[in-house]
Design a protein around this motif. Structure first.
Motif, short mmCIF file in Angstrom:
data_model
loop_
_atom_site.label_atom_id
_atom_site.label_comp_id
_atom_site.label_asym_id
_atom_site.label_seq_id
_atom_site.Cartn_x
_atom_site.Cartn_y
_atom_site.Cartn_z
N LEU A 1 0.85 -1.08 -0.10
CA LEU A 1 0.12 -0.18 -0.09
C LEU A 1 0.72 1.19 -0.05
O LEU A 1 0.49 2.00 -0.72
N ALA A 2 1.87 1.27 0.69
CA ALA A 2 2.96 2.54 0.90
C ALA A 2 3.73 2.73 -0.48
O ALA A 2 3.40 3.62 -0.95
N ARG A 3 4.02 1.60 -1.34
CA ARG A 3 4.32 1.68 -2.60
C ARG A 3 3.53 2.20 -3.70
O ARG A 3 3.80 2.45 -4.59
N ALA A 4 1.99 1.97 -3.39
CA ALA A 4 1.31 2.52 -4.21
C ALA A 4 0.70 3.91 -3.92
O ALA A 4 -0.19 4.38 -4.57
N GLY A 5 1.42 4.64 -2.87
CA GLY A 5 1.16 6.05 -2.63
C GLY A 5 0.25 6.25 -1.51
O GLY A 5 -0.02 7.35 -1.26
N HIS A 6 -0.16 5.20 -0.92
CA HIS A 6 -0.96 5.53 0.47
C HIS A 6 -0.53 5.63 1.67
O HIS A 6 0.69 5.28 1.76
N GLY B 1 -1.75 -10.94 2.67
CA GLY B 1 -1.40 -9.68 2.77
C GLY B 1 -1.61 -8.88 1.62
O GLY B 1 -2.08 -7.69 1.38
N ARG B 2 -0.60 -8.89 0.43
CA ARG B 2 -0.60 -8.61 -0.53
C ARG B 2 -2.01 -8.67 -1.33
O ARG B 2 -2.15 -7.72 -1.97
N ALA B 3 -2.86 -9.69 -1.24
CA ALA B 3 -4.08 -9.67 -2.03
C ALA B 3 -4.91 -8.61 -1.22
O ALA B 3 -5.65 -8.03 -2.13
N ALA B 4 -5.09 -8.81 -0.05
CA ALA B 4 -5.87 -7.65 0.69
C ALA B 4 -5.30 -6.30 0.66
O ALA B 4 -6.23 -5.40 0.32
N ALA B 5 -3.97 -6.00 0.27
CA ALA B 5 -3.50 -4.73 -0.26
C ALA B 5 -4.33 -4.36 -1.50
O ALA B 5 -4.44 -3.20 -1.82
N ALA B 6 -4.20 -5.35 -2.38
CA ALA B 6 -4.83 -4.87 -3.90
C ALA B 6 -6.16 -4.69 -3.64
O ALA B 6 -6.67 -3.76 -4.25
#
Length: 502
Positions: A163-168, A471-476
């Protein structure tokens, strides 16, 4: 192009473990580095199958044949990139995952030896550190959206990084005094030295993730306050409700404890020693829980039991018995029971087992024996048979088979019953299901809109590789919920299960 004859030229080999007499005197990791020559040899055994079933064995979908061939050709930087494309923390999985990918390796067909995928993985992960460190990837611009992650185990940390790498803007809340969840205080250092966690936390912090320790959500901050601060919440609190045996006579005796309390106390001692601080192995109320000089009985046959065994050796136990309810498993795969490429029921010998102790199979505790002062002095066990009837487990003691084992310390490592009952559940408006876990809708949301769940809290106690995948899937899913641009990788959905024979 991989070497099509590599598996014919090289046998499966792992690096030699540190000598028992040396390693039980410290808490350092059991395995040394494999060395580049050995690991390139082992990577050469990978055939890059037309249908790589190792992909199906791994819920992360790791590109195993790709990075095996990159290691074979010495392309280490590219191997690092390939591995990190699907796995945020390969240094964790390479040390802690039991490697279902290896059980699904095509070389495992017909009783042959699979590729040492796990060892190659950890060597690539360590190469990333050695070849320039874990470089952060901060985003140039923020989305203006904020996410709270409750729990800092592998599921929570993987989601936070994505999520941080997506800008959140991401804030991780942890009720303990340090970040890492069970990785920090539940896993002994001889399996995972904590420097590996600290390196990743430094990377996450440089990428903008905020950490708040000592915050028990639902107590120190309410769910309402958290939802007011953030646009979405991810619950990743794990499955820490230890299974107990309250019906066994003598269970309230002093000296009978949940295994995790012993592991946490021991890990805190090691952490304090690393900081130069003296700290005894005690429970939160000050009760000693050190195995030094004691006869220890560990009830359970899994990873947690083996961790307790290794800790007891290093604390100087006088003797250890590890009890397993089930008969001794076979040494090789039973193709009728567990056909390839499923995860097989086989005897698994952990490094702790070669350090000492006695394993006793097909027995159950009938009573914890009182020394007359309320302290346990032994366990009375009986040989048993176990069968399934209408989905229920029936345990039958064999008459005349009872005997007593000495026990000053008894550790219950018989599994977990889901996530703990805690105030945040009611405050967020979510409930535990019959397995003690929290259900997720197809978009990873709980019954409460904007509140997501992942990892063991959703799945129940499982493997670290599943926690990272969830965790990765929930982040998506959270990224999509927040209106983020593009898609993040989502390796699994909430209904995904491990490979199994139907």
């Amino acid at each position: 192009m991989p070497d099509p004859n590599g598996f014919l030229r090289y046998e499966r080999r792992l690096p030699a473990r540190r000598p028992v007499a040396v390693r039980i005197t410290d808490w350092r990791e059991v395995y040394p580095s494999a060395g580049e020559e050995l690991i390139r040899e082992q990577a050469t055994r990978c055939m890059d199958c037309g249908i790589p079933f190792c992909h199906d064995g791994c819920p992360l979908g790791n590109r195993i044949p790709d990075w095996n061939d990159l290691v074979r050709t010495g392309s280490w930087d590219a191997a690092v990139e390939s591995l990190h494309a699907t796995n945020n923390f390969p240094e964790f999985t390479g040390r802690l995952c039991p490697a279902p990918c290896e059980a699904a390796c095509v070389l495992g067909l017909g009783g042959q030896q699979p590729v040492t995928i796990k060892q190659v993985e950890v060597e690539i992960a360590d190469a990333a550190v050695a070849r320039g460190g874990l470089n952060p990837r901060p985003v140039p611009a923020s989305t203006g959206r904020s996410v709270a992650v409750v729990g800092s185990g592998p599921a929570g940390l993987a989601a936070a990084q994505q999520l941080a790498r997506a800008g959140h803007a991401v804030t991780v809340y942890e009720r303990d005094d340090a970040i890492g969840g069970l990785l920090r205080y539940g896993i002994p250092d001889f399996k995972l030295e904590k420097q590996h966690i600290d390196r990743r936390l430094a990377q996450l912090a440089a990428e903008g993730v905020q950490f708040r320790t000592g915050v028990n959500v639902g107590v120190d901050v309410t769910a309402e306050e958290l939802r007011a601060r953030h646009d979405a919440v991810l619950l990743a609190c794990g499955a820490l409700q230890g299974r107990d045996t309250p019906e066994t006579p003598g269970r309230p005796l002093r000296g009978v404890h949940q295994a995790m309390t012993h592991l946490v106390a021991a890990n805190r001692v090691v952490a304090a020693a690393g900081d130069g601080r003296p700290a005894p192995a005690v429970l939160p109320d000050g009760t000693p829980i050190d195995a030094a000089g004691k006869h220890v009985v560990i009830i359970g046959g899994g990873d947690t039991a083996a961790d307790c065994l290794g800790v007891a050796h290093r604390q100087g136990a006088a003797g250890v018995h590890q009890l397993d309810l089930y008969p001794e498993p076979p040494h090789g795969r039973d193709a009728e029971r567990d056909p390839w490429p499923t995860w097989p029921w086989v005897l698994r010998n952990y490094p702790a087992h070669e350090e000492g102790g006695e394993r006793v199979f097909a027995v159950a505790v009938q009573e914890f024996v009182d020394d007359g002062t309320g302290q346990v002095k032994g366990v009375r066990i009986a040989e048993v048979t176990v069968e399934r009837r209408d989905g229920r487990r029936i345990v039958t003691a064999l008459p005349g088979s009872e005997r007593e084992l000495p026990a000053d310390l008894v550790l219950l490592a018989i599994g977990f019953e889901g996530t703990e009952e805690q105030p945040l559940l009611a405050q967020f408006g979510v409930t535990r299901n019959a397995r003690g876990a929290v259900d997720a809708r197809p978009d990873w949301q709980t019954d409460a809109d904007g509140v997501f769940v992942a990892g063991d809290m959703h799945r129940g106690a499982s493997l670290i590789v599943w926690a990272i995948a969830e965790g990765r899937a929930a982040a998506a899913a959270i990224h999509s919920y927040l209106g983020g641009v593009g898609d993040l990788p989502a390796p699994v959905d909430p209904a995904r299960q491990p490979l199994a024979a139907r």
